[in-house]
Scaffold this motif. Structure first.
Motif, PDB file in Angstrom:
ATOM      1  N   SER A  66       0.969  -1.314   0.081  1.00 46.46           N
ATOM      2  CA  SER A  66       0.197  -0.067  -0.053  1.00 46.46           C
ATOM      3  C   SER A  66       0.757   1.140   0.037  1.00 46.46           C
ATOM      4  CB  SER A  66      -0.753   0.051   1.179  1.00 46.46           C
ATOM      5  OG  SER A  66      -1.348   1.420   1.340  1.00 46.46           O
ATOM      6  N   SER A  67       0.378   2.352  -0.658  1.00 43.21           N
ATOM      7  CA  SER A  67       1.087   3.674  -0.454  1.00 43.21           C
ATOM      8  C   SER A  67       0.825   4.021   0.903  1.00 43.21           C
ATOM      9  CB  SER A  67       0.230   4.696  -1.464  1.00 43.21           C
ATOM     10  OG  SER A  67       0.234   5.966  -0.851  1.00 43.21           O
ATOM     11  N   ASP A  68       1.562   5.117   1.461  1.00 45.86           N
ATOM     12  CA  ASP A  68       1.405   5.485   2.772  1.00 45.86           C
ATOM     13  C   ASP A  68       0.218   6.569   3.000  1.00 45.86           C
ATOM     14  OD1 ASP A  68       2.886   7.506   1.597  1.00 45.86           O
ATOM     15  OD2 ASP A  68       4.283   7.843   3.025  1.00 45.86           O
ATOM     16  N   LEU A  69      -0.209   6.856   1.979  1.00 49.20           N
ATOM     17  CA  LEU A  69      -1.206   7.889   1.929  1.00 49.20           C
ATOM     18  C   LEU A  69      -2.533   7.253   2.568  1.00 49.20           C
ATOM     19  CD1 LEU A  69      -0.772   9.891  -1.238  1.00 49.20           C
ATOM     20  CD2 LEU A  69      -0.326  10.630   1.071  1.00 49.20           C
ATOM     21  N   ASN A  70      -3.194   8.129   3.378  1.00 49.00           N
ATOM     22  CA  ASN A  70      -4.311   7.589   4.024  1.00 49.00           C
ATOM     23  C   ASN A  70      -5.455   6.799   3.097  1.00 49.00           C
ATOM     24  OD1 ASN A  70      -3.638   8.357   6.580  1.00 49.00           O
ATOM     25  ND2 ASN A  70      -4.551  10.382   6.646  1.00 49.00           N
ATOM     26  N   ARG A  71      -5.665   7.453   1.901  1.00 49.24           N
ATOM     27  CA  ARG A  71      -6.653   6.758   1.305  1.00 49.24           C
ATOM     28  C   ARG A  71      -6.394   5.295   0.718  1.00 49.24           C
ATOM     29  NH1 ARG A  71      -4.426  11.174  -1.433  1.00 49.24           N
ATOM     30  NH2 ARG A  71      -3.843  11.119  -3.864  1.00 49.24           N
ATOM     31  N   ASP A  90       7.021   5.391  -1.244  1.00 49.46           N
ATOM     32  CA  ASP A  90       7.442   5.463  -2.830  1.00 49.46           C
ATOM     33  C   ASP A  90       6.265   4.974  -3.800  1.00 49.46           C
ATOM     34  OD1 ASP A  90       9.937   6.498  -2.322  1.00 49.46           O
ATOM     35  OD2 ASP A  90      11.257   4.628  -2.793  1.00 49.46           O
ATOM     36  N   LEU A  91       5.175   4.354  -3.077  1.00 46.42           N
ATOM     37  CA  LEU A  91       3.987   4.069  -3.830  1.00 46.42           C
ATOM     38  C   LEU A  91       2.939   5.402  -3.907  1.00 46.42           C
ATOM     39  CD1 LEU A  91       3.292   0.498  -2.804  1.00 46.42           C
ATOM     40  CD2 LEU A  91       3.826   1.313  -5.113  1.00 46.42           C
ATOM     41  N   ARG A  92       3.334   6.309  -3.098  1.00 46.07           N
ATOM     42  CA  ARG A  92       2.504   7.362  -3.156  1.00 46.07           C
ATOM     43  C   ARG A  92       2.209   8.016  -4.441  1.00 46.07           C
ATOM     44  NH1 ARG A  92       7.320   9.372  -1.805  1.00 46.07           N
ATOM     45  NH2 ARG A  92       7.988  11.266  -2.859  1.00 46.07           N
ATOM     46  N   GLU A  93       1.045   8.819  -4.599  1.00 43.86           N
ATOM     47  CA  GLU A  93       0.880   9.323  -5.751  1.00 43.86           C
ATOM     48  C   GLU A  93       1.860  10.388  -6.327  1.00 43.86           C
ATOM     49  OE1 GLU A  93      -0.388   9.409  -8.698  1.00 43.86           O
ATOM     50  OE2 GLU A  93      -2.405   9.656  -8.633  1.00 43.86           O
ATOM     51  N   MET A  94       2.014  10.760  -7.422  1.00 45.29           N
ATOM     52  CA  MET A  94       2.830  11.574  -8.287  1.00 45.29           C
ATOM     53  C   MET A  94       2.373  13.045  -7.498  1.00 45.29           C
ATOM     54  SD  MET A  94       5.084  10.016 -10.029  1.00 45.29           S
ATOM     55  CE  MET A  94       4.752   8.746  -8.982  1.00 45.29           C
ATOM     56  N   ASP A  95       3.389  14.145  -7.184  1.00 46.50           N
ATOM     57  CA  ASP A  95       3.181  15.518  -6.781  1.00 46.50           C
ATOM     58  C   ASP A  95       2.209  16.032  -7.738  1.00 46.50           C
ATOM     59  OD1 ASP A  95       4.270  14.607  -4.268  1.00 46.50           O
ATOM     60  OD2 ASP A  95       5.940  16.031  -4.661  1.00 46.50           O
ATOM     61  N   ILE A  96       1.403  16.967  -7.130  1.00 44.27           N
ATOM     62  CA  ILE A  96       0.679  17.811  -7.965  1.00 44.27           C
ATOM     63  C   ILE A  96       1.210  19.360  -7.764  1.00 44.27           C
ATOM     64  CG2 ILE A  96      -1.590  18.806  -8.694  1.00 44.27           C
ATOM     65  CD1 ILE A  96      -2.780  16.368  -7.233  1.00 44.27           C
ATOM     66  N   PRO A  97       1.780  19.758  -8.914  1.00 45.20           N
ATOM     67  CA  PRO A  97       2.356  21.255  -8.977  1.00 45.20           C
ATOM     68  C   PRO A  97       1.434  22.242  -8.403  1.00 45.20           C
ATOM     69  CG  PRO A  97       2.780  20.257 -11.043  1.00 45.20           C
ATOM     70  CD  PRO A  97       1.763  19.341 -10.402  1.00 45.20           C
ATOM     71  N   ARG A  98       1.618  23.271  -7.529  1.00 46.84           N
ATOM     72  CA  ARG A  98       0.878  24.385  -7.249  1.00 46.84           C
ATOM     73  C   ARG A  98       0.914  25.509  -8.060  1.00 46.84           C
ATOM     74  NH1 ARG A  98       0.934  20.270  -4.216  1.00 46.84           N
ATOM     75  NH2 ARG A  98       0.563  20.185  -2.147  1.00 46.84           N
ATOM     76  N   LEU A  99      -0.001  25.883  -8.820  1.00 46.61           N
ATOM     77  CA  LEU A  99       0.061  26.618  -9.759  1.00 46.61           C
ATOM     78  C   LEU A  99      -0.354  28.194  -9.358  1.00 46.61           C
ATOM     79  CD1 LEU A  99      -1.182  24.788 -12.842  1.00 46.61           C
ATOM     80  CD2 LEU A  99       1.218  25.129 -12.185  1.00 46.61           C
ATOM     81  N   VAL A 153       0.857 -10.700  -6.139  1.00 45.47           N
ATOM     82  CA  VAL A 153       1.102  -9.454  -5.623  1.00 45.47           C
ATOM     83  C   VAL A 153      -0.032  -8.411  -5.818  1.00 45.47           C
ATOM     84  CG1 VAL A 153       2.645  -7.500  -5.016  1.00 45.47           C
ATOM     85  CG2 VAL A 153       3.390  -9.696  -4.988  1.00 45.47           C
ATOM     86  N   ALA A 154      -0.784  -7.792  -4.792  1.00 40.12           N
ATOM     87  CA  ALA A 154      -1.357  -6.498  -5.083  1.00 40.12           C
ATOM     88  C   ALA A 154      -1.156  -5.515  -4.435  1.00 40.12           C
ATOM     89  CB  ALA A 154      -2.798  -7.115  -4.515  1.00 40.12           C
ATOM     90  N   ILE A 155      -1.257  -4.255  -5.330  1.00 42.19           N
ATOM     91  CA  ILE A 155      -0.518  -2.960  -4.635  1.00 42.19           C
ATOM     92  C   ILE A 155      -1.858  -2.173  -4.783  1.00 42.19           C
ATOM     93  CG2 ILE A 155       0.769  -0.992  -5.175  1.00 42.19           C
ATOM     94  CD1 ILE A 155       1.938  -4.012  -7.138  1.00 42.19           C
ATOM     95  N   PHE A 156      -2.056  -1.544  -3.399  1.00 40.76           N
ATOM     96  CA  PHE A 156      -3.055  -0.452  -3.241  1.00 40.76           C
ATOM     97  C   PHE A 156      -2.410   1.017  -3.603  1.00 40.76           C
ATOM     98  CE2 PHE A 156      -4.858  -4.398  -1.385  1.00 40.76           C
ATOM     99  CZ  PHE A 156      -6.319  -4.043  -1.774  1.00 40.76           C
ATOM    100  N   GLY A 157      -2.758   1.560  -4.616  1.00 42.84           N
ATOM    101  CA  GLY A 157      -2.102   2.868  -4.889  1.00 42.84           C
ATOM    102  C   GLY A 157      -2.711   3.853  -5.541  1.00 42.84           C
ATOM    103  N   HIS A 158      -2.345   4.724  -6.676  1.00 43.30           N
ATOM    104  CA  HIS A 158      -3.163   5.569  -6.998  1.00 43.30           C
ATOM    105  C   HIS A 158      -3.302   5.917  -8.813  1.00 43.30           C
ATOM    106  CE1 HIS A 158      -2.764   7.321  -3.019  1.00 43.30           C
ATOM    107  NE2 HIS A 158      -1.465   6.682  -2.932  1.00 43.30           N
ATOM    108  N   GLY A 159      -3.801   6.775  -9.160  1.00 39.55           N
ATOM    109  CA  GLY A 159      -4.087   6.741 -10.462  1.00 39.55           C
ATOM    110  C   GLY A 159      -2.939   6.765 -11.499  1.00 39.55           C
ATOM    111  N   ILE A 160      -2.310   7.995 -11.112  1.00 44.02           N
ATOM    112  CA  ILE A 160      -0.959   8.281 -12.167  1.00 44.02           C
ATOM    113  C   ILE A 160       0.214   7.215 -11.790  1.00 44.02           C
ATOM    114  CG2 ILE A 160       0.604   9.817 -12.731  1.00 44.02           C
ATOM    115  CD1 ILE A 160      -2.091  10.647 -13.805  1.00 44.02           C
ATOM    116  N   SER A 161       0.185   7.049 -10.437  1.00 44.87           N
ATOM    117  CA  SER A 161       1.478   6.383  -9.852  1.00 44.87           C
ATOM    118  C   SER A 161       1.266   4.859 -10.792  1.00 44.87           C
ATOM    119  CB  SER A 161       1.728   6.047  -8.746  1.00 44.87           C
ATOM    120  OG  SER A 161       0.471   5.804  -7.742  1.00 44.87           O
TER     121      SER A 161
END
Length: 197
Positions: A66-71, A90-99, A153-161
């Motif tokens: 699992s990613s370490d993010l709560n969701r 390292d399985l967390r989602e890719m950062d989102i730039p602040r524009l 193996v199963a990975i609970f992660g995020h869309g982009i990652s």
């Protein structure tokens, strides 16, 4: 069914988390969008966002990440009835730039523009696309090591990652057997060669 050199099937399933409590699409300014991203990254999964029963049954004998993010951690707990076997930052989602743009728009519009900028190399103080891809290569090394030991193996992660992980696995000889989108969407990959390749 693809098999490894031992004559047994090997499988990796990438799962996107369930719908977060903070999932919403209000009209916000640049400052409001930054606050939305922070809230989203702290958010757990909504009580009414449950995985399909077949998804829960699928991972009874899987080694789970699992990613370490709560969701993502919460999604693993909902689906498995326990925390993932290994939680990786390292399985967390890719950062989102602040524009810093001088107008307001919907969160979804901010996300599209921010992601386009990120793919084009505009990341500001956030993790860059290049750095994010290096992180993915490193985490795929860890995932494939576990597959050589556990074969499922199963990975609970995020869309982009998850997409970038799948891309790196394909580069290493894995093939996508099944894919679905959205919250609780999954991408299942199998290997046509040795699972440690």
């Amino acid at each position: 069914m693809f098999i490894n050199r031992k004559g047994t099937s090997v499988k990796i399933t990438l799962v996107r988390h369930g719908r977060p409590v903070a999932s919403s699409n209000p009209r916000v300014t640049a400052v409001g969008f930054a606050k939305w991203v922070r809230a989203y990254n702290r958010s757990f999964v909504r009580p009414d966002s449950l995985p399909p029963q077949e998804l829960q049954d699928k991972f009874l004998n899987s080694y789970t990440f699992s990613s370490d993010l709560n969701r993502s951690r919460h999604s693993a707990e909902i689906c498995l009835g326990k925390e993932a076997d290994l939680v990786l930052g390292d399985l967390r989602e890719m950062d989102i730039p602040r524009l810093k743009l001088p107008f307001s728009m919907s969160v979804n519009s901010w996300l599209v523009i921010a992601r386009l900028c990120w793919f084009l190399g505009i990341s500001g103080n956030s993790e860059s696309y290049k750095t994010g891809c290096k992180r993915i290569v490193s985490v795929v090394d860890q995932i494939t090591t576990k597959v050589s030991e556990h074969e499922d193996v199963a990975i609970f992660g995020h869309g982009i990652s998850n997409r970038l992980i799948a891309k790196e696995l394909k580069r290493r000889g894995w093939a996508i057997k099944y894919s679905s989108k959205g919250f609780w969407g999954q991408t299942e990959l199998t290997n046509i060669t040795n699972c440690s390749s």
